[in-house]
Design an enzyme around this catalytic site. Structure first.
Site, PDB file in Angstrom:
ATOM      1  N   ARG A 206      16.438   5.526  -1.662  1.00 49.15           N
ATOM      2  CA  ARG A 206      15.106   4.931  -1.632  1.00 49.15           C
ATOM      3  C   ARG A 206      14.090   6.067  -1.461  1.00 49.15           C
TER       4      ARG A 206
ATOM      5  N   TYR B  82      14.075 -11.416  -5.407  1.00 49.73           N
ATOM      6  CA  TYR B  82      12.801 -10.880  -4.901  1.00 49.73           C
ATOM      7  C   TYR B  82      12.065 -10.096  -5.982  1.00 49.73           C
TER       8      TYR B  82
ATOM      9  N   PRO C 288      24.458  -1.117  10.675  1.00 52.60           N
ATOM     10  CA  PRO C 288      25.162  -1.559   9.461  1.00 52.60           C
ATOM     11  C   PRO C 288      24.703  -0.827   8.204  1.00 52.60           C
TER      12      PRO C 288
ATOM     13  N   ILE D 210      -1.498 -18.986   0.443  1.00 49.50           N
ATOM     14  CA  ILE D 210      -2.147 -18.609  -0.831  1.00 49.50           C
ATOM     15  C   ILE D 210      -1.889 -19.669  -1.911  1.00 49.50           C
TER      16      ILE D 210
ATOM     17  N   THR E  40       5.641  -3.761  -6.064  1.00 46.34           N
ATOM     18  CA  THR E  40       6.751  -2.922  -5.609  1.00 46.34           C
ATOM     19  C   THR E  40       7.372  -2.122  -6.752  1.00 46.34           C
ATOM     20  N   ASP E  41       8.060  -1.027  -6.389  1.00 49.32           N
ATOM     21  CA  ASP E  41       8.801  -0.267  -7.403  1.00 49.32           C
ATOM     22  C   ASP E  41      10.052  -1.017  -7.878  1.00 49.32           C
ATOM     23  N   GLU E  42      10.471  -2.035  -7.114  1.00 54.39           N
ATOM     24  CA  GLU E  42      11.725  -2.732  -7.465  1.00 54.39           C
ATOM     25  C   GLU E  42      11.632  -3.469  -8.800  1.00 54.39           C
TER      26      GLU E  42
ATOM     27  N   LYS F 254       8.465 -10.782  -7.917  1.00 52.53           N
ATOM     28  CA  LYS F 254       7.330  -9.849  -7.895  1.00 52.53           C
ATOM     29  C   LYS F 254       6.953  -9.445  -9.330  1.00 52.53           C
TER      30      LYS F 254
ATOM     31  N   LEU G 204       1.596 -17.094   8.306  1.00 54.50           N
ATOM     32  CA  LEU G 204       2.427 -16.868   9.507  1.00 54.50           C
ATOM     33  C   LEU G 204       3.826 -17.437   9.320  1.00 54.50           C
TER      34      LEU G 204
ATOM     35  N   ALA H 130      12.463 -10.041  -9.169  1.00 53.82           N
ATOM     36  CA  ALA H 130      12.093 -10.870 -10.326  1.00 53.82           C
ATOM     37  C   ALA H 130      10.821 -11.658 -10.025  1.00 53.82           C
TER      38      ALA H 130
ATOM     39  N   ASN I 263       8.189   1.312   2.222  1.00 54.72           N
ATOM     40  CA  ASN I 263       7.314   1.699   3.328  1.00 54.72           C
ATOM     41  C   ASN I 263       8.088   1.730   4.640  1.00 54.72           C
TER      42      ASN I 263
HETATM   43  P1  NAD Z   1       6.048  -8.824   5.185  1.00 56.51           P
HETATM   44  O1  NAD Z   1       7.173  -9.734   4.853  1.00 56.51           O
HETATM   45  O2  NAD Z   1       6.150  -7.961   6.402  1.00 56.51           O
HETATM   46  O3  NAD Z   1       4.693  -9.658   5.320  1.00 56.51           O
HETATM   47  C1  NAD Z   1       4.324 -10.656   4.421  1.00 56.51           C
HETATM   48  C2  NAD Z   1       3.172 -11.435   5.035  1.00 56.51           C
HETATM   49  O4  NAD Z   1       2.778 -12.440   4.088  1.00 56.51           O
HETATM   50  C3  NAD Z   1       3.544 -12.156   6.334  1.00 56.51           C
HETATM   51  O5  NAD Z   1       2.544 -11.981   7.290  1.00 56.51           O
HETATM   52  C4  NAD Z   1       3.654 -13.615   5.914  1.00 56.51           C
HETATM   53  O6  NAD Z   1       3.337 -14.521   6.958  1.00 56.51           O
HETATM   54  C5  NAD Z   1       2.637 -13.678   4.783  1.00 56.51           C
HETATM   55  N1  NAD Z   1       2.906 -14.769   3.821  1.00 56.51           N
HETATM   56  C6  NAD Z   1       4.089 -15.098   3.274  1.00 56.51           C
HETATM   57  N2  NAD Z   1       3.938 -16.157   2.449  1.00 56.51           N
HETATM   58  C7  NAD Z   1       2.612 -16.471   2.459  1.00 56.51           C
HETATM   59  C8  NAD Z   1       1.821 -17.446   1.803  1.00 56.51           C
HETATM   60  N3  NAD Z   1       2.366 -18.328   0.970  1.00 56.51           N
HETATM   61  N4  NAD Z   1       0.487 -17.468   2.040  1.00 56.51           N
HETATM   62  C9  NAD Z   1      -0.084 -16.593   2.908  1.00 56.51           C
HETATM   63  N5  NAD Z   1       0.625 -15.664   3.573  1.00 56.51           N
HETATM   64  C10 NAD Z   1       1.948 -15.587   3.343  1.00 56.51           C
HETATM   65  O7  NAD Z   1       5.820  -7.934   3.889  1.00 56.51           O
HETATM   66  P2  NAD Z   1       5.316  -6.435   3.774  1.00 56.51           P
HETATM   67  O8  NAD Z   1       6.481  -5.526   3.890  1.00 56.51           O
HETATM   68  O9  NAD Z   1       4.131  -6.246   4.637  1.00 56.51           O
HETATM   69  O10 NAD Z   1       4.865  -6.415   2.236  1.00 56.51           O
HETATM   70  C11 NAD Z   1       3.527  -6.735   1.859  1.00 56.51           C
HETATM   71  C12 NAD Z   1       3.427  -6.687   0.346  1.00 56.51           C
HETATM   72  O11 NAD Z   1       3.784  -5.385  -0.113  1.00 56.51           O
HETATM   73  C13 NAD Z   1       4.376  -7.651  -0.367  1.00 56.51           C
HETATM   74  O12 NAD Z   1       3.707  -8.168  -1.482  1.00 56.51           O
HETATM   75  C14 NAD Z   1       5.547  -6.771  -0.801  1.00 56.51           C
HETATM   76  O13 NAD Z   1       6.148  -7.286  -1.953  1.00 56.51           O
HETATM   77  C15 NAD Z   1       4.833  -5.461  -1.076  1.00 56.51           C
HETATM   78  N6  NAD Z   1       5.631  -4.244  -0.905  1.00 56.51           N
HETATM   79  C16 NAD Z   1       6.326  -4.020   0.260  1.00 56.51           C
HETATM   80  C17 NAD Z   1       7.025  -2.811   0.423  1.00 56.51           C
HETATM   81  C18 NAD Z   1       7.783  -2.510   1.683  1.00 56.51           C
HETATM   82  O14 NAD Z   1       8.491  -1.498   1.713  1.00 56.51           O
HETATM   83  N7  NAD Z   1       7.665  -3.292   2.743  1.00 56.51           N
HETATM   84  C19 NAD Z   1       7.035  -1.875  -0.619  1.00 56.51           C
HETATM   85  C20 NAD Z   1       6.335  -2.164  -1.803  1.00 56.51           C
HETATM   86  C21 NAD Z   1       5.619  -3.333  -1.922  1.00 56.51           C
HETATM   87  O1  DAU Z   2      11.246  -0.527  -2.809  1.00 55.42           O
HETATM   88  C1  DAU Z   2      10.257  -1.315  -2.210  1.00 55.42           C
HETATM   89  C2  DAU Z   2      10.905  -2.445  -1.457  1.00 55.42           C
HETATM   90  O2  DAU Z   2      11.465  -1.899  -0.278  1.00 55.42           O
HETATM   91  C3  DAU Z   2       9.939  -3.573  -1.119  1.00 55.42           C
HETATM   92  O3  DAU Z   2       9.461  -4.152  -2.298  1.00 55.42           O
HETATM   93  C4  DAU Z   2      10.637  -4.639  -0.264  1.00 55.42           C
HETATM   94  O4  DAU Z   2       9.708  -5.631   0.125  1.00 55.42           O
HETATM   95  C5  DAU Z   2      11.197  -3.957   0.974  1.00 55.42           C
HETATM   96  O5  DAU Z   2      11.896  -4.891   1.769  1.00 55.42           O
HETATM   97  C6  DAU Z   2      12.115  -2.802   0.574  1.00 55.42           C
HETATM   98  O6  DAU Z   2      13.315  -3.302  -0.056  1.00 55.42           O
HETATM   99  P1  DAU Z   2      14.763  -2.654   0.235  1.00 55.42           P
HETATM  100  O7  DAU Z   2      15.795  -3.646  -0.103  1.00 55.42           O
HETATM  101  O8  DAU Z   2      14.861  -1.298  -0.372  1.00 55.42           O
HETATM  102  O9  DAU Z   2      14.624  -2.457   1.843  1.00 55.42           O
HETATM  103  P2  DAU Z   2      15.637  -2.714   3.036  1.00 55.42           P
HETATM  104  O10 DAU Z   2      15.028  -2.102   4.252  1.00 55.42           O
HETATM  105  O11 DAU Z   2      16.094  -4.136   3.100  1.00 55.42           O
HETATM  106  O12 DAU Z   2      16.888  -1.829   2.615  1.00 55.42           O
HETATM  107  C7  DAU Z   2      16.747  -0.418   2.400  1.00 55.42           C
HETATM  108  C8  DAU Z   2      18.086   0.098   1.941  1.00 55.42           C
HETATM  109  O13 DAU Z   2      19.004   0.020   3.057  1.00 55.42           O
HETATM  110  C9  DAU Z   2      18.721  -0.718   0.850  1.00 55.42           C
HETATM  111  O14 DAU Z   2      19.440   0.145  -0.021  1.00 55.42           O
HETATM  112  C10 DAU Z   2      19.677  -1.659   1.565  1.00 55.42           C
HETATM  113  C11 DAU Z   2      20.114  -0.814   2.743  1.00 55.42           C
HETATM  114  N1  DAU Z   2      20.433  -1.549   3.980  1.00 55.42           N
HETATM  115  C12 DAU Z   2      19.548  -2.474   4.441  1.00 55.42           C
HETATM  116  C13 DAU Z   2      19.810  -3.183   5.584  1.00 55.42           C
HETATM  117  C14 DAU Z   2      18.816  -4.212   6.097  1.00 55.42           C
HETATM  118  C15 DAU Z   2      21.615  -1.283   4.657  1.00 55.42           C
HETATM  119  O15 DAU Z   2      22.419  -0.424   4.252  1.00 55.42           O
HETATM  120  N2  DAU Z   2      21.885  -1.977   5.795  1.00 55.42           N
HETATM  121  C16 DAU Z   2      21.027  -2.931   6.282  1.00 55.42           C
HETATM  122  O16 DAU Z   2      21.356  -3.568   7.321  1.00 55.42           O
END
Ligand code: NAD
Ligand code: DAU
Length: 353
Positions: free
Chosen positions: A223, A159, A214, A59, A133-135, A163, A34, A161, A189
């Site tokens: 993306r 981030y 922004p 974890i 992640t694809d990053e 992952k 949390l 790096a 996602n």
């Molecule tokens: P999020 O930031 O919304 O949620 C992360 C969750 O992990 C939170 O509930 C947080 O409380 C919990 N957490 C953080 N540190 C913790 C710890 N030390 N121990 C236990 N719980 C902990 O992230 P998300 O967007 O749901 O992403 C979930 C996973 O999917 C991540 O591993 C992320 O790298 C990966 N991922 C996300 C996306 C995306 O677009 N959001 C895409 C590809 C992969």
């Molecule tokens: O590709 C998968 C990744 O996607 C996950 O691993 C990450 O956890 C997740 O946060 C996401 O990363 P991004 O950096 O791609 O997502 P974000 O929503 O932060 O940004 C999406 C794109 O939009 C990126 O090119 C940055 C841009 N952006 C983002 C914000 C927050 C803006 O232009 N303005 C903004 O205010």
């Protein structure tokens, strides 16, 4: 039979837990620290569901992990727990190393200890699925083919790096110790319960609040968007049938520039909840300073998952983004609490944590 999910109060984790209980029905132990990104209100539909057990913890807490593993004997662990926001990793990378690298290491070691003591038939069936992640693959040029599972790792942000490091640990624990692991590398996602620090929910909420939308730099970064429920179905499929030690790319075949995404959201809002002055929400678009080291393009080749395991996304970007905008319009209570920080107070009041 039960599974242990980590990070199940975050965006993808909570969607996964909800869908899992709906589709599979097997009990879930949900371990989440949390952090600011964890939100128990996203799981409130499960409050009286005794198949869901929430545990507030880290974890990186080896003793807690050992306790949970021996007490509940999960047949699988799915690791969503991470620090996930690129911008935060640029400002404060330390937590990313702590959770994403050291936390994953601690989790792997606890699981290795548990798994190695299991009776032979349970040891054979056990799985550890790591959500990545694809990053980790770095950034593509406009004409490059999408990332496949054999692309070299070239992470560019703290981030990505962190992952990438966690993925390498997972790989090594398989090759060295035989731990039965699976790794998924997913694209961006979007969908319900997305924390409004990320582009799509931020734009929806800022638009409705009359605030600027922004756009970093020129907004031409690309993306590859995947509706979160498609990601959840992909994880279920990989868990069910993935080959041990393999990695699977998960994507939606939806490459869009950020500017296209924001214009699409504005057009849907113009239709569903027009501004009182009759102007388009697109008028709120504001170009701001770019993200340092901003990756230009991500795109996922998800054909391995389709070919080997028969998974395909159900949503196009057009259908998924409409559902998402509608969800935010219909869930203003959740939005209000997340935006105001009220959910922290609620968690304190409701759970004493
Ligand atoms: P999020 O930031 O919304 O949620 C992360 C969750 O992990 C939170 O509930 C947080 O409380 C919990 N957490 C953080 N540190 C913790 C710890 N030390 N121990 C236990 N719980 C902990 O992230 P998300 O967007 O749901 O992403 C979930 C996973 O999917 C991540 O591993 C992320 O790298 C990966 N991922 C996300 C996306 C995306 O677009 N959001 C895409 C590809 C992969
Ligand atoms: O590709 C998968 C990744 O996607 C996950 O691993 C990450 O956890 C997740 O946060 C996401 O990363 P991004 O950096 O791609 O997502 P974000 O929503 O932060 O940004 C999406 C794109 O939009 C990126 O090119 C940055 C841009 N952006 C983002 C914000 C927050 C803006 O232009 N303005 C903004 O205010």
């Amino acid at each position: 039979m039960a599974i242990l999910v980590t990070g199940g109060a975050g965006f993808i984790g909570c969607n996964f837990v909800i869908d899992w209980l709906e589709c599979i029905g097997e009990p879930v132990i949900n371990l989440d620290k949390l952090t600011y990104a964890g939100n128990l209100q996203s799981l409130s539909a499960l409050n009286s569901d005794n198949r869901h057990l929430f545990v507030n913890g880290d974890i990186g807490d080896s003793a807690l992990l050992k306790l949970l593993l021996s007490k509940y004997s999960p047949r699988a662990v799915i690791n969503f727990a991470a620090e996930s926001h690129v911008d935060r990793s640029i400002h404060a990378p330390s937590e990313f190393i702590q959770t994403n690298v050291l936390g994953t290491f601690t989790l792997l070691e606890a699981i290795r200890g548990y798994w190695s003591e299991l009776p032979e038939d349970e040891r054979r069936l056990f799985r550890f699925l790591h959500v990545s992640t694809d990053e980790v693959y770095g950034s593509l040029l406009p004409g490059d083919p999408p990332f496949t599972e054999t692309n070299a790792y070239e992470p560019n942000s703290p981030y990505s790096a962190s992952k990438a490091a966690s993925d390498h640990l997972v790989r090594a624990w398989h090759h060295t110790y035989g731990l039965p692991v699976l790794t998924t590398n997913c694209s961006n996602n979007y969908g319900p319960y997305h924390f409004p620090e990320k582009l799509i929910p931020l734009v929806i909420l800022n638009a409705l609040a009359g605030k600027p939308l922004p756009i970093y730099g020129d907004g031409q970064q690309v993306r590859d968007w995947l509706y979160v429920k498609d990601h959840c179905s992909a994880i279920r499929r990989v868990l069910e049938a993935g080959a041990l030690g393999e990695t699977y790319n998960v994507g939606g075949w939806n490459e869009k520039t950020n500017l296209e995404v924001v214009h699409t959201i504005c057009a849907i809002l113009d239709e569903l909840q027009p501004r009182t002055d009759g102007e388009s929400y697109a008028g709120q678009i504001t170009f701001v300073q770019d993200r340092p080291g901003h990756d230009r393009r991500y795109a996922i080749d998800a054909r391995k998952l389709e070919r080997e395991l028969g998974w395909k996304p159900a949503e196009t970007f057009e259908t998924g983004i409409r559902k998402t905008v509608q969800w935010y319009l219909d869930n203003q209570g959740w939005v209000h609490n997340v935006s105001s920080g009220n959910y922290r107070e609620w968690v304190n009041q409701q759970y004493g944590i």
